[in-house]
Design an enzyme around this catalytic site. Structure first.
Site, mmCIF file in Angstrom:
data_model
loop_
_atom_site.group_PDB
_atom_site.id
_atom_site.type_symbol
_atom_site.label_atom_id
_atom_site.label_comp_id
_atom_site.label_asym_id
_atom_site.label_seq_id
_atom_site.Cartn_x
_atom_site.Cartn_y
_atom_site.Cartn_z
ATOM 1 N N LEU A 195 0.850 -1.184 0.000
ATOM 2 C CA LEU A 195 0.000 0.000 0.000
ATOM 3 C C LEU A 195 0.884 1.230 0.000
ATOM 4 C CD1 LEU A 195 0.066 1.010 3.268
ATOM 5 C CD2 LEU A 195 -1.158 -1.140 3.408
ATOM 6 N N TYR A 196 0.277 2.347 -0.271
ATOM 7 C CA TYR A 196 1.019 3.597 -0.364
ATOM 8 C C TYR A 196 0.559 4.535 0.739
ATOM 9 C CZ TYR A 196 2.945 1.720 -4.506
ATOM 10 O OH TYR A 196 3.628 0.900 -5.358
ATOM 11 N N LEU A 197 1.542 5.175 1.371
ATOM 12 C CA LEU A 197 1.256 6.100 2.460
ATOM 13 C C LEU A 197 1.205 7.538 1.966
ATOM 14 C CD1 LEU A 197 3.468 4.422 5.175
ATOM 15 C CD2 LEU A 197 0.987 4.260 4.893
ATOM 16 N N VAL A 257 -3.342 5.361 1.167
ATOM 17 C CA VAL A 257 -4.096 6.111 0.162
ATOM 18 C C VAL A 257 -4.363 5.152 -0.986
ATOM 19 C CG1 VAL A 257 -3.181 8.367 0.816
ATOM 20 C CG2 VAL A 257 -1.984 7.031 -0.897
ATOM 21 N N ASN A 266 2.783 0.391 -9.871
ATOM 22 C CA ASN A 266 1.949 -0.035 -8.750
ATOM 23 C C ASN A 266 1.244 1.126 -8.073
ATOM 24 O OD1 ASN A 266 2.154 -3.006 -8.459
ATOM 25 N ND2 ASN A 266 4.326 -2.549 -8.397
#
Length: 157
Positions: A29-31, A82, A144
């Site tokens: 996941l992306y922060l 996010v 990604n």
């Protein structure tokens, strides 16, 4: 400064499966993200979660820094993701002295299969495996971070 040099391709058939050496499930996941940077959190069974900072435009060469994170802290950080969580199985395939990472996506990205080749070498077309399709290196729709924020691109993108 560590530099990642990566080429990315569509995978057009299952010919790679006979050469696959190992596989691992990945949840990432992306922060936070920006036009030329991202902060990613990746969970992989049997390994410490990794926090990765990537800098540079979506091109073949970018700067990348990775750091292990305690599992409990990583799970707490995951609440701040996010976009969508990416789930995939990564297969390592050796071909003509290179290791290809084949990512089979699941969940909302089910059906998408991409290959990455991390090398600074110029690998000619004749040396690429037959199961690789069109090269999409530099196409931001298939990074990604874009897949997490925007989902699958429209066909032909």
């Amino acid at each position: 400064m560590p530099t990642e040099s990566e080429r990315k391709f569509f995978v057009v058939d299952d010919g790679w499966r006979a050469e696959a050496a190992e596989a691992s499930r990945i949840r990432q996941l992306y922060l936070c993200t920006g036009p030329d940077r991202s902060v990613r959190l990746r969970f992989r069974a049997g390994r410490a979660p990794m926090l990765t900072f990537k800098f540079g435009a979506h091109a073949r060469d970018r700067q990348e820094y990775e750091y292990p994170v305690p599992a409990q802290e990583a799970e707490e950080m995951a609440r701040f993701a996010v976009g969508n969580v990416i789930e995939k199985t990564r297969h390592l395939v050796r071909h003509r002295g290179y290791v290809y990472e084949i990512d089979e996506f699941s969940g909302a990205l089910s059906g998408l299969v991409l290959a990455e080749l991390e090398t600074g070498d110029e690998v000619g077309e004749a040396d690429l495996p037959a199961w690789l399709g069109m090269e999409i290196t530099g196409n931001p729709a298939y990074y990604n971070v874009s897949l997490a924020l925007n989902g699958l691109p429209e066909p032909g993108t």
